[in-house]
Design a protein around this motif. Sequence first.
Motif, PDB file in Angstrom:
ATOM      1  N   GLN A   1       0.877  -1.216  -0.068  1.00  0.00           N
ATOM      2  CA  GLN A   1      -0.010   0.098   0.076  1.00  0.00           C
ATOM      3  C   GLN A   1       0.782   1.215   0.104  1.00  0.00           C
ATOM      4  OE1 GLN A   1      -3.178   0.163   2.612  1.00  0.00           O
ATOM      5  NE2 GLN A   1      -3.730  -2.078   2.625  1.00  0.00           N
ATOM      6  N   LYS A   2       2.212   1.029  -0.314  1.00  0.00           N
ATOM      7  CA  LYS A   2       3.018   2.137  -0.084  1.00  0.00           C
ATOM      8  C   LYS A   2       4.095   2.326  -1.328  1.00  0.00           C
ATOM      9  CE  LYS A   2       2.878   2.760   4.767  1.00  0.00           C
ATOM     10  NZ  LYS A   2       3.776   2.967   6.167  1.00  0.00           N
ATOM     11  N   LEU A   3       4.521   3.424  -1.645  1.00  0.00           N
ATOM     12  CA  LEU A   3       5.399   3.557  -2.869  1.00  0.00           C
ATOM     13  C   LEU A   3       6.387   4.782  -2.410  1.00  0.00           C
ATOM     14  CD1 LEU A   3       6.431   2.092  -5.425  1.00  0.00           C
ATOM     15  CD2 LEU A   3       4.829   3.478  -6.664  1.00  0.00           C
ATOM     16  N   LYS A   4       7.530   4.464  -2.816  1.00  0.00           N
ATOM     17  CA  LYS A   4       8.622   5.618  -2.523  1.00  0.00           C
ATOM     18  C   LYS A   4       9.358   5.775  -3.980  1.00  0.00           C
ATOM     19  CE  LYS A   4       9.516   4.911   2.425  1.00  0.00           C
ATOM     20  NZ  LYS A   4      10.837   4.727   3.076  1.00  0.00           N
ATOM     21  N   MET A   5       9.469   7.245  -4.211  1.00  0.00           N
ATOM     22  CA  MET A   5      10.310   7.462  -5.528  1.00  0.00           C
ATOM     23  C   MET A   5      11.630   8.549  -4.943  1.00  0.00           C
ATOM     24  SD  MET A   5       7.680   7.825  -8.623  1.00  0.00           S
ATOM     25  CE  MET A   5       8.347   9.482  -9.070  1.00  0.00           C
ATOM     26  N   SER A   6      12.526   8.621  -5.760  1.00  0.00           N
ATOM     27  CA  SER A   6      13.620   9.591  -5.168  1.00  0.00           C
ATOM     28  C   SER A   6      14.374   9.733  -6.564  1.00  0.00           C
ATOM     29  CB  SER A   6      14.550   8.668  -4.208  1.00  0.00           C
ATOM     30  OG  SER A   6      15.302   9.740  -3.645  1.00  0.00           O
ATOM     31  N   PHE A   7      14.624  11.148  -6.702  1.00  0.00           N
ATOM     32  CA  PHE A   7      15.424  11.452  -8.090  1.00  0.00           C
ATOM     33  C   PHE A   7      16.204  12.882  -7.814  1.00  0.00           C
ATOM     34  CE2 PHE A   7      11.091  11.780  -8.598  1.00  0.00           C
ATOM     35  CZ  PHE A   7      10.825  13.186  -8.689  1.00  0.00           C
ATOM     36  N   LEU A   8      16.948  13.278  -8.585  1.00  0.00           N
ATOM     37  CA  LEU A   8      17.343  14.762  -8.442  1.00  0.00           C
ATOM     38  C   LEU A   8      16.468  15.753  -9.182  1.00  0.00           C
ATOM     39  CD1 LEU A   8      21.329  14.357  -8.869  1.00  0.00           C
ATOM     40  CD2 LEU A   8      19.990  14.717  -6.751  1.00  0.00           C
ATOM     41  N   ALA A   9      16.125  17.110  -8.854  1.00  0.00           N
ATOM     42  CA  ALA A   9      15.473  18.055  -9.535  1.00  0.00           C
ATOM     43  C   ALA A   9      16.359  18.566 -10.566  1.00  0.00           C
ATOM     44  CB  ALA A   9      15.009  19.175  -8.643  1.00  0.00           C
ATOM     45  N   GLU A  10      16.086  18.648 -11.751  1.00  0.00           N
ATOM     46  CA  GLU A  10      16.920  18.872 -12.791  1.00  0.00           C
ATOM     47  C   GLU A  10      16.731  20.103 -13.355  1.00  0.00           C
ATOM     48  OE1 GLU A  10      16.349  15.586 -15.701  1.00  0.00           O
ATOM     49  OE2 GLU A  10      17.282  14.251 -14.719  1.00  0.00           O
ATOM     50  N   PRO A  11      17.748  20.814 -14.163  1.00  0.00           N
ATOM     51  CA  PRO A  11      17.419  21.961 -14.613  1.00  0.00           C
ATOM     52  C   PRO A  11      16.246  22.284 -15.604  1.00  0.00           C
ATOM     53  CG  PRO A  11      20.032  21.469 -14.745  1.00  0.00           C
ATOM     54  CD  PRO A  11      18.961  20.321 -14.169  1.00  0.00           C
ATOM     55  N   VAL A  12      15.973  21.304 -16.353  1.00  0.00           N
ATOM     56  CA  VAL A  12      14.722  21.256 -17.214  1.00  0.00           C
ATOM     57  C   VAL A  12      13.490  21.476 -16.168  1.00  0.00           C
ATOM     58  CG1 VAL A  12      15.593  19.842 -19.119  1.00  0.00           C
ATOM     59  CG2 VAL A  12      14.610  18.659 -17.375  1.00  0.00           C
TER      60      VAL A  12
ATOM     61  N   LEU B   1      17.590  16.752  -3.940  1.00  0.00           N
ATOM     62  CA  LEU B   1      17.244  15.388  -3.875  1.00  0.00           C
ATOM     63  C   LEU B   1      15.714  15.299  -3.444  1.00  0.00           C
ATOM     64  CD1 LEU B   1      18.122  12.419  -4.413  1.00  0.00           C
ATOM     65  CD2 LEU B   1      18.535  12.147  -1.804  1.00  0.00           C
ATOM     66  N   VAL B   2      14.998  14.813  -4.416  1.00  0.00           N
ATOM     67  CA  VAL B   2      13.503  14.874  -4.294  1.00  0.00           C
ATOM     68  C   VAL B   2      12.901  13.507  -3.928  1.00  0.00           C
ATOM     69  CG1 VAL B   2      11.419  15.452  -5.195  1.00  0.00           C
ATOM     70  CG2 VAL B   2      13.054  16.781  -5.823  1.00  0.00           C
ATOM     71  N   LYS B   3      12.003  13.459  -2.885  1.00  0.00           N
ATOM     72  CA  LYS B   3      11.574  12.291  -2.473  1.00  0.00           C
ATOM     73  C   LYS B   3      10.035  12.470  -2.437  1.00  0.00           C
ATOM     74  CE  LYS B   3      15.306  10.714   0.434  1.00  0.00           C
ATOM     75  NZ  LYS B   3      15.685  10.483   2.003  1.00  0.00           N
ATOM     76  N   LEU B   4       9.140  11.300  -3.099  1.00  0.00           N
ATOM     77  CA  LEU B   4       8.081  11.281  -3.033  1.00  0.00           C
ATOM     78  C   LEU B   4       7.459  10.109  -2.186  1.00  0.00           C
ATOM     79  CD1 LEU B   4       8.425  12.891  -5.935  1.00  0.00           C
ATOM     80  CD2 LEU B   4       6.008  12.643  -5.963  1.00  0.00           C
ATOM     81  N   LYS B   5       6.430  10.303  -1.376  1.00  0.00           N
ATOM     82  CA  LYS B   5       6.004   9.009  -0.671  1.00  0.00           C
ATOM     83  C   LYS B   5       4.690   9.115  -1.039  1.00  0.00           C
ATOM     84  CE  LYS B   5       9.283   8.964   3.223  1.00  0.00           C
ATOM     85  NZ  LYS B   5       9.285   9.045   4.628  1.00  0.00           N
ATOM     86  N   ALA B   6       4.039   7.887  -1.260  1.00  0.00           N
ATOM     87  CA  ALA B   6       2.596   7.567  -1.595  1.00  0.00           C
ATOM     88  C   ALA B   6       2.145   6.458  -0.850  1.00  0.00           C
ATOM     89  CB  ALA B   6       2.365   7.365  -3.079  1.00  0.00           C
TER      90      ALA B   6
ATOM     91  N   SER C   1       8.966  15.769  -0.317  1.00  0.00           N
ATOM     92  CA  SER C   1       9.779  16.202   0.481  1.00  0.00           C
ATOM     93  C   SER C   1      11.298  16.460  -0.444  1.00  0.00           C
ATOM     94  CB  SER C   1      10.155  15.650   1.746  1.00  0.00           C
ATOM     95  OG  SER C   1      10.549  14.409   1.362  1.00  0.00           O
ATOM     96  N   SER C   2      12.179  17.371   0.256  1.00  0.00           N
ATOM     97  CA  SER C   2      13.594  17.458  -0.492  1.00  0.00           C
ATOM     98  C   SER C   2      14.556  17.745   0.370  1.00  0.00           C
ATOM     99  CB  SER C   2      13.348  18.626  -1.746  1.00  0.00           C
ATOM    100  OG  SER C   2      13.352  19.821  -1.036  1.00  0.00           O
ATOM    101  N   LYS C   3      15.735  17.424  -0.068  1.00  0.00           N
ATOM    102  CA  LYS C   3      17.228  17.585   0.436  1.00  0.00           C
ATOM    103  C   LYS C   3      18.199  18.378  -0.006  1.00  0.00           C
ATOM    104  CE  LYS C   3      19.893  13.839   1.656  1.00  0.00           C
ATOM    105  NZ  LYS C   3      20.277  12.748   2.446  1.00  0.00           N
ATOM    106  N   LYS C   4      18.694  19.268   0.468  1.00  0.00           N
ATOM    107  CA  LYS C   4      19.821  20.172  -0.263  1.00  0.00           C
ATOM    108  C   LYS C   4      21.095  19.237   0.143  1.00  0.00           C
ATOM    109  CE  LYS C   4      19.109  24.512  -0.560  1.00  0.00           C
ATOM    110  NZ  LYS C   4      18.626  24.318  -1.906  1.00  0.00           N
ATOM    111  N   LEU C   5      21.541  18.757  -1.057  1.00  0.00           N
ATOM    112  CA  LEU C   5      22.769  17.431  -0.467  1.00  0.00           C
ATOM    113  C   LEU C   5      23.954  18.152  -0.113  1.00  0.00           C
ATOM    114  CD1 LEU C   5      22.339  15.375  -3.912  1.00  0.00           C
ATOM    115  CD2 LEU C   5      21.709  14.834  -1.591  1.00  0.00           C
ATOM    116  N   ILE C   6      24.208  19.489  -0.317  1.00  0.00           N
ATOM    117  CA  ILE C   6      25.248  20.366  -0.005  1.00  0.00           C
ATOM    118  C   ILE C   6      25.615  20.412   1.604  1.00  0.00           C
ATOM    119  CG2 ILE C   6      24.745  22.745  -0.280  1.00  0.00           C
ATOM    120  CD1 ILE C   6      27.713  22.016  -1.978  1.00  0.00           C
TER     121      ILE C   6
END
Length: 122
Positions: A4-15, A67-72, A89-94
């Motif tokens: 009943q749950k799913l997560k996705m994670s990726f970088l926010a890109e310039p596009v 780094l963007v994270k989505l939780k459903a 949610s998001s995380k500034k990696l630096i």
Amino acid sequence: MKNQKLKMSFLAEPVDVNYRGNVHGGKVMKWIDEIGYALAVQFSGKYCVTKFVDDIEFLKPISIGDLVKLKAEIIKTGVTSMRIKVVVSSKKLINNEKKKNCECFIVFVAIDKNGEKTTIAD
Ligand SMILES: CC(C)(COP(=O)(O)OP(=O)(O)OC[C@H]1O[C@@H](n2cnc3c(N)ncnc32)[C@H](O)[C@@H]1OP(=O)(O)O)[C@@H](O)C(=O)NCCC(=O)NCCS
């Protein structure tokens, strides 16, 4: 028991950028729709369509390179529909700064090969 749950994670890109240099709100809505779709199909084992979106709130902007994270999570099931809560949610990696960016509820309906609603249970 079905997942009943799913997560996705990726970088926010310039596009993904808007006119102020942050991620475009429409892009965030697309990500929400995508994770909701993936969870609805995974749960029901059927093709699903978006029926309704409510209570969408953009709390904080997402910056390019974060780094963007989505939780459903499926919070309610009906005969043909699934109500899903999505948190972005998001995380500034630096510097590891974390933010909750957006939250909403989205309803998907399972459909058959003729495009008619169908039960989510087999
Ligand atoms: C999805 C579709 C087949 C549903 O047909 P419909 O006859 O309108 O369906 P209903 O009004 O009976 O609603 C179907 C389910 O959605 C739920 N639903 C409908 N409107 C809702 C709303 N505003 N909020 C929450 N749930 C809602 C109903 O409660 C029902 O759930 P249940 O069967 O689990 O009890 C049809 O509306 C459709 O094809 N819509 C277009 C979908 C689309 O193009 N999406 C965008 C691209 S994916």
